[in-house]
Design a protein around this motif. Structure first.
Motif, PDB file in Angstrom:
ATOM      1  N   VAL A 126       0.861  -1.177   0.000  1.00 20.00           N
ATOM      2  CA  VAL A 126       0.000   0.000   0.000  1.00 20.00           C
ATOM      3  C   VAL A 126       0.899   1.230   0.000  1.00 20.00           C
ATOM      4  O   VAL A 126       1.662   1.448   0.941  1.00 20.00           O
ATOM      5  N   TYR A 127       0.819   1.983  -1.091  1.00 21.19           N
ATOM      6  CA  TYR A 127       1.576   3.231  -1.200  1.00 21.19           C
ATOM      7  C   TYR A 127       0.659   4.394  -0.830  1.00 21.19           C
ATOM      8  O   TYR A 127      -0.500   4.435  -1.261  1.00 21.19           O
ATOM      9  N   MET A 128       1.191   5.332  -0.066  1.00 18.97           N
ATOM     10  CA  MET A 128       0.417   6.502   0.343  1.00 18.97           C
ATOM     11  C   MET A 128       1.283   7.734   0.152  1.00 18.97           C
ATOM     12  O   MET A 128       2.427   7.758   0.602  1.00 18.97           O
ATOM     13  N   ALA A 129       0.745   8.751  -0.509  1.00 22.64           N
ATOM     14  CA  ALA A 129       1.523   9.955  -0.785  1.00 22.64           C
ATOM     15  C   ALA A 129       0.887  11.173  -0.127  1.00 22.64           C
ATOM     16  O   ALA A 129      -0.328  11.216   0.091  1.00 22.64           O
ATOM     17  N   ASP A 130       1.721  12.153   0.170  1.00 20.92           N
ATOM     18  CA  ASP A 130       1.245  13.421   0.725  1.00 20.92           C
ATOM     19  C   ASP A 130       1.851  14.572  -0.073  1.00 20.92           C
ATOM     20  O   ASP A 130       2.996  14.488  -0.515  1.00 20.92           O
ATOM     21  N   THR A 278       9.064   9.380   9.298  1.00 25.46           N
ATOM     22  CA  THR A 278       9.701  10.574   8.725  1.00 25.46           C
ATOM     23  C   THR A 278       8.855  11.134   7.578  1.00 25.46           C
ATOM     24  O   THR A 278       9.380  11.736   6.648  1.00 25.46           O
ATOM     25  N   SER A 279       7.545  10.930   7.683  1.00 31.67           N
ATOM     26  CA  SER A 279       6.656  11.336   6.585  1.00 31.67           C
ATOM     27  C   SER A 279       6.053  12.715   6.793  1.00 31.67           C
ATOM     28  O   SER A 279       5.133  13.091   6.079  1.00 31.67           O
ATOM     29  N   SER A 280       6.563  13.472   7.767  1.00 31.01           N
ATOM     30  CA  SER A 280       6.008  14.805   8.028  1.00 31.01           C
ATOM     31  C   SER A 280       6.695  15.848   7.161  1.00 31.01           C
ATOM     32  O   SER A 280       7.863  16.159   7.384  1.00 31.01           O
ATOM     33  N   PRO A 281       6.007  16.399   6.164  1.00 26.47           N
ATOM     34  CA  PRO A 281       6.630  17.364   5.260  1.00 26.47           C
ATOM     35  C   PRO A 281       6.702  18.747   5.913  1.00 26.47           C
ATOM     36  O   PRO A 281       5.676  19.323   6.239  1.00 26.47           O
ATOM     37  N   ARG A 289       5.912  13.497  -0.174  1.00 26.33           N
ATOM     38  CA  ARG A 289       6.372  12.240   0.433  1.00 26.33           C
ATOM     39  C   ARG A 289       5.589  11.043  -0.088  1.00 26.33           C
ATOM     40  O   ARG A 289       4.412  11.158  -0.441  1.00 26.33           O
ATOM     41  N   VAL A 290       6.255   9.872  -0.066  1.00 23.96           N
ATOM     42  CA  VAL A 290       5.561   8.619  -0.340  1.00 23.96           C
ATOM     43  C   VAL A 290       6.022   7.576   0.672  1.00 23.96           C
ATOM     44  O   VAL A 290       7.212   7.460   0.971  1.00 23.96           O
ATOM     45  N   VAL A 291       5.057   6.850   1.224  1.00 24.70           N
ATOM     46  CA  VAL A 291       5.295   5.760   2.175  1.00 24.70           C
ATOM     47  C   VAL A 291       4.838   4.467   1.518  1.00 24.70           C
ATOM     48  O   VAL A 291       3.847   4.458   0.771  1.00 24.70           O
TER      49      VAL A 291
END
Length: 364
Positions: A126-130, A278-281, A289-291
Protein backbone atom coordinates in the motif's frame (compact mmCIF):
# COMPACT_ATOMS: atom_id res chain seq x y z
CA UNK A 1 -13.93 -20.78 -6.32
CA UNK A 2 -12.67 -19.60 -2.96
CA UNK A 3 -14.10 -16.59 -1.20
CA UNK A 4 -13.06 -13.17 -2.40
CA UNK A 5 -11.39 -10.64 -0.15
CA UNK A 6 -11.76 -6.90 -0.64
CA UNK A 7 -8.87 -4.62 0.28
CA UNK A 8 -10.03 -1.02 0.73
CA UNK A 9 -7.73 1.92 1.36
CA UNK A 10 -9.60 5.13 2.15
CA UNK A 11 -7.83 8.34 3.18
CA UNK A 12 -8.68 11.89 4.18
CA UNK A 13 -7.07 15.01 5.58
CA UNK A 14 -9.26 15.96 8.53
CA UNK A 15 -6.88 18.47 10.09
CA UNK A 16 -3.13 18.95 10.31
CA UNK A 17 -0.87 18.89 13.38
CA UNK A 18 0.95 21.34 13.19
CA UNK A 19 -0.09 23.19 10.01
CA UNK A 20 -0.06 20.61 7.21
CA UNK A 21 2.72 18.43 8.61
CA UNK A 22 1.28 15.57 10.66
CA UNK A 23 -1.74 13.85 12.22
CA UNK A 24 -2.44 14.27 15.93
CA UNK A 25 -2.11 10.96 17.85
CA UNK A 26 -5.60 11.40 19.30
CA UNK A 27 -7.06 11.37 15.78
CA UNK A 28 -5.27 8.12 14.96
CA UNK A 29 -6.46 6.58 18.26
CA UNK A 30 -10.04 7.66 17.51
CA UNK A 31 -9.92 6.07 14.06
CA UNK A 32 -8.41 2.84 15.39
CA UNK A 33 -11.05 2.59 18.11
CA UNK A 34 -13.92 2.93 15.65
CA UNK A 35 -12.55 0.36 13.19
CA UNK A 36 -11.76 -2.06 16.03
CA UNK A 37 -15.41 -2.01 17.04
CA UNK A 38 -16.80 -2.68 13.57
CA UNK A 39 -18.20 -6.15 12.79
CA UNK A 40 -17.89 -5.39 9.06
CA UNK A 41 -14.12 -5.82 8.90
CA UNK A 42 -11.88 -8.86 8.88
CA UNK A 43 -8.87 -6.70 9.72
CA UNK A 44 -7.65 -3.11 9.56
CA UNK A 45 -4.59 -0.92 9.97
CA UNK A 46 -4.70 2.81 10.68
CA UNK A 47 -1.71 4.90 9.66
CA UNK A 48 -0.79 8.26 8.21
CA UNK A 49 1.48 9.97 5.73
CA UNK A 50 2.03 13.62 6.56
CA UNK A 51 -1.34 15.10 7.55
CA UNK A 52 -3.49 12.37 5.97
CA UNK A 53 -5.19 9.56 7.88
CA UNK A 54 -5.17 6.28 5.93
CA UNK A 55 -7.61 3.48 6.72
CA UNK A 56 -6.46 0.11 5.36
CA UNK A 57 -9.31 -2.39 5.67
CA UNK A 58 -10.13 -5.95 4.60
CA UNK A 59 -13.66 -7.33 4.33
CA UNK A 60 -15.96 -9.49 2.16
CA UNK A 61 -18.43 -6.83 1.09
CA UNK A 62 -16.88 -6.03 -2.30
CA UNK A 63 -15.83 -2.74 -3.87
CA UNK A 64 -17.99 0.36 -3.43
CA UNK A 65 -19.75 -1.14 -0.41
CA UNK A 66 -22.02 1.49 1.11
CA UNK A 67 -21.47 -0.01 4.55
CA UNK A 68 -17.66 0.17 4.33
CA UNK A 69 -17.71 3.66 2.86
CA UNK A 70 -20.09 4.84 5.56
CA UNK A 71 -17.81 3.33 8.21
CA UNK A 72 -14.89 5.30 6.76
CA UNK A 73 -16.98 8.47 6.51
CA UNK A 74 -18.15 8.23 10.13
CA UNK A 75 -14.57 7.53 11.20
CA UNK A 76 -13.37 10.70 9.48
CA UNK A 77 -16.27 12.67 11.00
CA UNK A 78 -15.27 11.53 14.49
CA UNK A 79 -11.65 12.43 13.77
CA UNK A 80 -12.79 15.84 12.52
CA UNK A 81 -14.55 16.44 15.83
CA UNK A 82 -11.27 15.74 17.61
CA UNK A 83 -9.45 18.03 15.16
CA UNK A 84 -11.89 20.87 15.82
CA UNK A 85 -11.56 20.41 19.57
CA UNK A 86 -7.77 20.68 19.24
CA UNK A 87 -8.12 23.57 16.74
CA UNK A 88 -6.05 21.66 14.19
CA UNK A 89 -5.44 23.37 10.88
CA UNK A 90 -7.96 22.71 8.10
CA UNK A 91 -10.19 20.54 10.28
CA UNK A 92 -12.43 18.42 8.04
CA UNK A 93 -11.03 19.94 4.84
CA UNK A 94 -11.41 16.76 2.77
CA UNK A 95 -15.04 16.20 3.77
CA UNK A 96 -16.90 18.11 1.07
CA UNK A 97 -20.44 17.05 1.99
CA UNK A 98 -22.62 17.59 5.05
CA UNK A 99 -23.87 14.02 5.21
CA UNK A 100 -23.07 10.58 3.78
CA UNK A 101 -24.83 9.72 0.53
CA UNK A 102 -24.05 6.04 -0.04
CA UNK A 103 -20.49 6.26 -1.37
CA UNK A 104 -17.52 8.45 -0.40
CA UNK A 105 -16.42 8.84 -4.02
CA UNK A 106 -17.00 12.46 -4.95
CA UNK A 107 -17.32 13.44 -1.29
CA UNK A 108 -13.65 14.23 -0.69
CA UNK A 109 -11.82 11.16 0.65
CA UNK A 110 -9.48 9.25 -1.68
CA UNK A 111 -10.38 5.61 -2.38
CA UNK A 112 -8.48 2.64 -3.81
CA UNK A 113 -10.13 -0.80 -3.63
CA UNK A 114 -9.59 -4.20 -5.16
CA UNK A 115 -11.41 -7.52 -4.82
CA UNK A 116 -9.64 -10.81 -5.46
CA UNK A 117 -9.29 -14.40 -4.46
CA UNK A 118 -6.19 -14.85 -2.30
CA UNK A 119 -3.35 -16.77 -3.89
CA UNK A 120 -1.21 -19.34 -2.03
CA UNK A 121 0.89 -16.34 -1.01
CA UNK A 122 -0.54 -12.81 -1.25
CA UNK A 123 1.98 -10.00 -0.67
CA UNK A 124 0.59 -6.50 -1.23
CA UNK A 125 2.07 -3.03 -0.98
CA UNK A 126 0.00 0.00 0.00
CA UNK A 127 1.58 3.23 -1.20
CA UNK A 128 0.42 6.50 0.34
CA UNK A 129 1.52 9.95 -0.79
CA UNK A 130 1.25 13.42 0.73
CA UNK A 131 1.43 16.85 -0.96
CA UNK A 132 0.76 15.57 -4.47
CA UNK A 133 -1.96 14.41 -6.87
CA UNK A 134 -3.12 11.07 -8.41
CA UNK A 135 -0.94 11.54 -11.49
CA UNK A 136 2.09 11.03 -9.25
CA UNK A 137 1.57 7.27 -9.66
CA UNK A 138 1.80 7.29 -13.48
CA UNK A 139 5.59 7.11 -13.64
CA UNK A 140 6.11 4.39 -10.98
CA UNK A 141 3.20 2.23 -12.24
CA UNK A 142 4.60 2.42 -15.76
CA UNK A 143 8.05 1.44 -14.48
CA UNK A 144 6.64 -1.47 -12.45
CA UNK A 145 4.43 -3.00 -15.16
CA UNK A 146 5.91 -1.90 -18.50
CA UNK A 147 9.65 -1.15 -18.17
CA UNK A 148 11.98 -4.17 -18.38
CA UNK A 149 14.88 -2.01 -17.17
CA UNK A 150 12.96 -1.74 -13.88
CA UNK A 151 11.11 -5.08 -13.85
CA UNK A 152 13.21 -7.97 -15.16
CA UNK A 153 10.20 -10.25 -14.65
CA UNK A 154 8.71 -8.83 -17.85
CA UNK A 155 11.50 -10.64 -19.66
CA UNK A 156 12.21 -13.75 -17.62
CA UNK A 157 8.90 -14.60 -15.91
CA UNK A 158 6.64 -16.52 -18.37
CA UNK A 159 3.57 -15.29 -16.42
CA UNK A 160 4.54 -11.64 -17.04
CA UNK A 161 6.11 -11.82 -20.48
CA UNK A 162 2.83 -11.10 -22.30
CA UNK A 163 2.46 -7.75 -20.54
CA UNK A 164 -0.41 -5.98 -18.80
CA UNK A 165 -3.55 -3.97 -19.47
CA UNK A 166 -3.60 -0.36 -18.22
CA UNK A 167 -6.87 1.46 -17.55
CA UNK A 168 -6.24 5.20 -17.96
CA UNK A 169 -8.72 7.83 -16.79
CA UNK A 170 -9.26 11.30 -18.24
CA UNK A 171 -10.02 13.23 -15.05
CA UNK A 172 -11.30 16.32 -16.87
CA UNK A 173 -13.76 14.70 -19.31
CA UNK A 174 -14.45 11.76 -16.97
CA UNK A 175 -13.64 9.09 -19.57
CA UNK A 176 -11.47 5.98 -19.59
CA UNK A 177 -9.44 3.98 -22.10
CA UNK A 178 -7.55 0.67 -21.77
CA UNK A 179 -4.11 0.18 -23.33
CA UNK A 180 -2.57 -3.23 -23.99
CA UNK A 181 1.15 -3.16 -23.27
CA UNK A 182 3.84 -3.59 -24.49
CA UNK A 183 2.35 -3.14 -27.98
CA UNK A 184 0.55 0.15 -27.13
CA UNK A 185 3.22 1.64 -24.86
CA UNK A 186 3.93 4.58 -27.15
CA UNK A 187 0.25 5.46 -27.48
CA UNK A 188 -0.21 5.21 -23.71
CA UNK A 189 2.79 7.42 -22.97
CA UNK A 190 1.24 10.23 -25.02
CA UNK A 191 -1.46 10.43 -22.34
CA UNK A 192 0.11 9.33 -19.04
CA UNK A 193 3.00 11.73 -19.63
CA UNK A 194 0.43 14.45 -18.82
CA UNK A 195 -0.37 13.34 -15.24
CA UNK A 196 -2.38 16.43 -14.35
CA UNK A 197 -5.20 15.14 -16.56
CA UNK A 198 -4.59 11.46 -17.40
CA UNK A 199 -4.04 8.95 -14.59
CA UNK A 200 -3.51 5.20 -14.51
CA UNK A 201 -6.45 3.91 -12.50
CA UNK A 202 -5.81 0.14 -12.60
CA UNK A 203 -3.55 -2.52 -14.08
CA UNK A 204 -4.73 -6.03 -15.03
CA UNK A 205 -2.91 -9.22 -15.93
CA UNK A 206 -3.37 -10.13 -19.58
CA UNK A 207 -5.33 -13.29 -20.26
CA UNK A 208 -6.74 -13.64 -16.75
CA UNK A 209 -7.83 -9.99 -16.31
CA UNK A 210 -6.72 -10.43 -12.69
CA UNK A 211 -6.38 -7.10 -10.87
CA UNK A 212 -2.72 -6.24 -10.25
CA UNK A 213 -2.81 -2.61 -9.08
CA UNK A 214 -5.32 0.16 -8.46
CA UNK A 215 -5.09 3.79 -7.38
CA UNK A 216 -7.25 6.61 -6.12
CA UNK A 217 -8.05 9.14 -8.83
CA UNK A 218 -10.17 11.64 -6.89
CA UNK A 219 -9.22 15.27 -7.57
CA UNK A 220 -10.45 17.43 -4.71
CA UNK A 221 -10.28 20.76 -6.50
CA UNK A 222 -12.36 19.49 -9.42
CA UNK A 223 -14.98 18.19 -6.98
CA UNK A 224 -15.05 21.26 -4.76
CA UNK A 225 -14.65 23.94 -7.43
CA UNK A 226 -12.16 25.73 -5.18
CA UNK A 227 -8.71 25.08 -3.78
CA UNK A 228 -8.99 22.73 -0.80
CA UNK A 229 -5.58 21.06 -0.94
CA UNK A 230 -3.90 18.39 -2.99
CA UNK A 231 -5.39 14.93 -3.26
CA UNK A 232 -2.66 12.91 -1.52
CA UNK A 233 -3.40 9.68 -3.41
CA UNK A 234 -3.11 6.01 -2.46
CA UNK A 235 -2.10 2.98 -4.55
CA UNK A 236 -2.40 -0.79 -3.98
CA UNK A 237 -0.04 -3.20 -5.78
CA UNK A 238 -0.14 -7.01 -5.61
CA UNK A 239 3.27 -8.64 -5.89
CA UNK A 240 5.00 -11.89 -6.97
CA UNK A 241 3.71 -14.89 -8.97
CA UNK A 242 2.89 -13.20 -12.26
CA UNK A 243 3.03 -9.69 -10.83
CA UNK A 244 6.14 -7.59 -10.13
CA UNK A 245 8.31 -8.87 -7.28
CA UNK A 246 8.26 -6.72 -4.14
CA UNK A 247 11.65 -5.29 -5.05
CA UNK A 248 10.50 -4.52 -8.60
CA UNK A 249 7.44 -2.69 -7.28
CA UNK A 250 9.61 -0.58 -4.95
CA UNK A 251 12.42 0.14 -7.40
CA UNK A 252 10.84 3.15 -9.24
CA UNK A 253 11.00 5.20 -6.05
CA UNK A 254 14.80 4.86 -5.82
CA UNK A 255 14.93 7.69 -8.38
CA UNK A 256 12.73 10.58 -7.14
CA UNK A 257 10.53 11.87 -9.97
CA UNK A 258 8.93 15.30 -10.16
CA UNK A 259 5.29 15.60 -9.13
CA UNK A 260 2.74 18.40 -8.74
CA UNK A 261 1.70 19.59 -5.29
CA UNK A 262 4.03 20.69 -2.50
CA UNK A 263 3.31 24.14 -1.03
CA UNK A 264 -0.33 25.20 -1.47
CA UNK A 265 -0.66 22.47 -4.09
CA UNK A 266 0.89 24.86 -6.59
CA UNK A 267 4.47 23.68 -7.11
CA UNK A 268 6.52 20.90 -8.70
CA UNK A 269 8.90 18.91 -6.53
CA UNK A 270 10.56 15.52 -6.07
CA UNK A 271 8.59 12.64 -4.54
CA UNK A 272 10.70 11.55 -1.56
CA UNK A 273 10.40 7.91 -0.34
CA UNK A 274 10.22 7.90 3.48
CA UNK A 275 9.21 5.82 6.48
CA UNK A 276 5.96 6.57 8.32
CA UNK A 277 8.01 8.15 11.12
CA UNK A 278 9.70 10.57 8.73
CA UNK A 279 6.66 11.34 6.59
CA UNK A 280 6.01 14.80 8.03
CA UNK A 281 6.63 17.36 5.26
CA UNK A 282 8.06 20.53 6.80
CA UNK A 283 10.31 22.21 4.25
CA UNK A 284 8.02 24.58 2.32
CA UNK A 285 5.38 22.04 3.44
CA UNK A 286 7.33 19.37 1.59
CA UNK A 287 8.92 18.04 -0.39
CA UNK A 288 6.13 15.59 -1.38
CA UNK A 289 6.37 12.24 0.43
CA UNK A 290 5.56 8.62 -0.34
CA UNK A 291 5.29 5.76 2.18
CA UNK A 292 5.17 2.06 1.22
CA UNK A 293 3.69 -0.45 3.68
CA UNK A 294 3.92 -4.15 2.88
CA UNK A 295 1.40 -6.69 4.14
CA UNK A 296 1.14 -10.45 3.82
CA UNK A 297 -2.56 -11.25 3.42
CA UNK A 298 -3.81 -14.52 4.89
CA UNK A 299 -7.56 -15.18 5.03
CA UNK A 300 -8.09 -11.43 4.98
CA UNK A 301 -5.75 -10.81 7.90
CA UNK A 302 -3.17 -8.05 7.39
CA UNK A 303 0.15 -9.43 8.63
CA UNK A 304 2.47 -6.46 8.86
CA UNK A 305 3.16 -3.78 8.03
CA UNK A 306 6.71 -3.75 6.82
CA UNK A 307 7.75 -0.12 6.42
CA UNK A 308 9.73 -0.56 3.19
CA UNK A 309 11.16 2.92 2.74
CA UNK A 310 12.68 2.84 6.23
CA UNK A 311 15.43 0.82 4.52
CA UNK A 312 18.84 2.55 4.31
CA UNK A 313 18.98 1.67 0.61
CA UNK A 314 16.66 4.65 0.03
CA UNK A 315 19.05 7.09 1.75
CA UNK A 316 20.52 8.17 -1.59
CA UNK A 317 17.03 8.68 -3.02
CA UNK A 318 16.25 10.98 -0.11
CA UNK A 319 19.53 12.83 -0.58
CA UNK A 320 18.80 13.24 -4.28
CA UNK A 321 15.29 14.47 -3.49
CA UNK A 322 16.74 17.06 -1.12
CA UNK A 323 19.20 18.22 -3.77
CA UNK A 324 16.42 18.49 -6.35
CA UNK A 325 14.29 20.35 -3.79
CA UNK A 326 17.15 22.79 -3.17
CA UNK A 327 17.54 23.49 -6.86
CA UNK A 328 13.86 23.81 -7.77
CA UNK A 329 13.12 25.98 -4.71
CA UNK A 330 15.61 28.54 -6.00
CA UNK A 331 13.16 29.21 -8.85
CA UNK A 332 10.65 30.67 -6.36
CA UNK A 333 7.43 31.82 -8.08
CA UNK A 334 8.70 31.03 -11.58
CA UNK A 335 7.64 28.05 -13.66
CA UNK A 336 8.49 25.19 -13.74
CA UNK A 337 8.68 25.27 -9.91
CA UNK A 338 5.34 27.00 -9.76
CA UNK A 339 2.76 24.99 -11.71
CA UNK A 340 1.58 25.95 -15.19
CA UNK A 341 -1.24 28.51 -15.38
CA UNK A 342 -3.78 25.77 -16.19
CA UNK A 343 -3.14 24.32 -12.73
CA UNK A 344 -3.46 27.67 -10.93
CA UNK A 345 -7.19 28.22 -11.43
CA UNK A 346 -7.99 27.73 -7.74
CA UNK A 347 -5.49 30.34 -6.50
CA UNK A 348 -5.40 34.15 -6.63
CA UNK A 349 -4.57 33.99 -10.35
CA UNK A 350 -8.18 34.45 -11.64
CA UNK A 351 -8.79 37.36 -9.25
CA UNK A 352 -5.62 39.17 -10.31
CA UNK A 353 -6.32 38.54 -14.01
CA UNK A 354 -9.85 39.93 -13.63
CA UNK A 355 -8.65 43.02 -11.74
CA UNK A 356 -5.98 43.86 -14.30
CA UNK A 357 -7.82 42.92 -17.50
CA UNK A 358 -8.58 46.56 -18.44
CA UNK A 359 -4.92 47.48 -18.15
CA UNK A 360 -3.89 45.08 -20.89
CA UNK A 361 -3.62 47.01 -24.16
CA UNK A 362 -3.58 45.61 -27.63
CA UNK A 363 -0.14 45.60 -29.24
CA UNK A 364 -0.19 47.30 -32.66
Amino acid sequence: MGKKITLSVIKADIGGFVGHSNVHPECLETAGGILAGSPLLIDYHVTHVGDDINLIMTHELGKNSGEIHELAWNTFLSCTAVAKKLKLYGAGQDLLADSFSGNVKGMGPGVAEMEFEERTSEPVIVYMADKTEPGAWNYPIYKMFADPFNTIGLIIDPKMHGGFLFEVRDLIDNKKVTFSCPEEIYDMLVFIGAPGRYCIKSVYQKGTNEIAATSSTQRLNLMAGRYVGKDDPVLIVRCQSGFPAVGEALEPFANPHMVSGWMRGSHSGPLMPVSVNTSSPTRFDGPPRVVALGFQLADGKLHGPQDFFADVSYDLARQKANEIANYIRSMGPFEPHRLHLDEMEYTTMPDVSKRLKDRFEKVE
